[in-house]
Design an enzyme around this catalytic site. Sequence first.
Site, PDB file in Angstrom:
ATOM      1  N   SER A 110      -7.256  -7.405  -4.397  1.00  0.00           N
ATOM      2  CA  SER A 110      -8.375  -5.868  -3.439  1.00  0.00           C
ATOM      3  C   SER A 110      -9.439  -6.926  -2.367  1.00  0.00           C
ATOM      4  O   SER A 110      -9.217  -7.621  -1.862  1.00  0.00           O
ATOM      5  CB  SER A 110      -8.664  -5.415  -4.964  1.00  0.00           C
ATOM      6  OG  SER A 110      -9.625  -4.467  -4.195  1.00  0.00           O
ATOM      7  N   ASP A 162      -0.282   2.750  -5.786  1.00  0.00           N
ATOM      8  CA  ASP A 162      -1.770   2.774  -5.177  1.00  0.00           C
ATOM      9  C   ASP A 162      -2.380   3.369  -4.680  1.00  0.00           C
ATOM     10  O   ASP A 162      -2.544   3.957  -3.422  1.00  0.00           O
ATOM     11  CB  ASP A 162      -2.317   1.406  -4.405  1.00  0.00           C
ATOM     12  CG  ASP A 162      -3.422   0.231  -4.722  1.00  0.00           C
ATOM     13  OD1 ASP A 162      -4.499   1.314  -5.532  1.00  0.00           O
ATOM     14  OD2 ASP A 162      -3.472  -1.108  -4.641  1.00  0.00           O
ATOM     15  N   HIS A 195      -3.569   0.100  -8.697  1.00  0.00           N
ATOM     16  CA  HIS A 195      -3.775  -0.838  -8.636  1.00  0.00           C
ATOM     17  C   HIS A 195      -4.381  -1.772  -9.296  1.00  0.00           C
ATOM     18  O   HIS A 195      -5.088  -2.101 -10.007  1.00  0.00           O
ATOM     19  CB  HIS A 195      -5.016  -0.713  -8.397  1.00  0.00           C
ATOM     20  CG  HIS A 195      -6.328  -0.912  -6.867  1.00  0.00           C
ATOM     21  ND1 HIS A 195      -5.997  -1.526  -6.491  1.00  0.00           N
ATOM     22  CD2 HIS A 195      -7.187  -1.622  -7.246  1.00  0.00           C
ATOM     23  CE1 HIS A 195      -6.941  -2.325  -5.121  1.00  0.00           C
ATOM     24  NE2 HIS A 195      -7.843  -2.209  -6.455  1.00  0.00           N
TER      25      HIS A 195
END
Length: 335
Positions: A110, A162, A195
């Site tokens: 991320s 995501d 995610h």
Amino acid sequence: SPAWMAERSASVIFLHGLGDSGAAWGSLQHEAPLTWARWSFPDAPRQPVSCNGGASMPSWFDIDELPLGDRESAGAPKGIERSVSMVHAMLKQSEALGFPASRTVLGGFSQGAALSLLAGLTYEKPLAGIIALSGWAMRRSELPTLLRQRGVPVFLGHGEADPTVPCSLGRAAERALKAAGCTAVELHTFPGLGHSACPPEFRAVHGFLRSCLPERFEADPPKAIVPEVPLSAASRTKVVVGRPAPAPAAAAPAPEAEPAAPTFELKEENGLLLLSVYLPGVAAHELEVDLSSGKFRLGGARSLEVKLPCNVDPDRATTRLSKKRAVLSISAPVA
């Protein structure tokens, strides 16, 4: 211990995401095992984050809002230059520990993935590879002139479901990197994955790592200076750089001439205080460095005290000792 460090011939540095910690990703070294690698999971500094209402949390740089949009992801967030410099300092410290850039993979998840891409591709030397999981490419319009390394293998992994960093940003990163001249970019997407990460992604990462960092390595094994020092920070206020060499079994050596007194140079650059200490005649001495109270103190085999022109954050300082050049290099963020 030095025994296990002697078996390591590669380095993997992995940066966590927003609000997370390095320890939370420690299992990656078991999901994608590379027994000949030294794994490092540094922690981001705590700082105010806009998408968290301005409250402080572990963060590599500021993020205005989540889910991340295309416009924000393409820009240059507040604090990114300082974080890139921080990661470059980690890479230099890894080199000082004996791991060349060509045997180092930088990765992240991320926010850490986005930082890994920018820092890795702008580093002064080509890395063995870069891993970006659920990340994005920052400063997209500037990449053609910004990047210094275009042949580094890049692994992009992204969940197709995501909701935080949409998969479209992973695809945009692939397009932007290839348009900027990167020649070894591969994108892996995973249906149904949000995610997060999953076993199929870990397996793909494992294969990428093995291709970038094969076990067989013809160069001399790395010789660590300070295996115990984490890459995230030198220490709280003190760090030992180097260890005393073992006493030789031969007869007592002839008396040596008194070495010259240490000298130093100070400069401030990109939010970092850079201090070079020249140690004529230095061997593998034990050197104690203290950056507290606005001063730099050097103890042990050499003695020196310097009043710093500004306050620094000793928690995030890095050190590098070059015995060949007899130079101790210290980099510390300005507090």
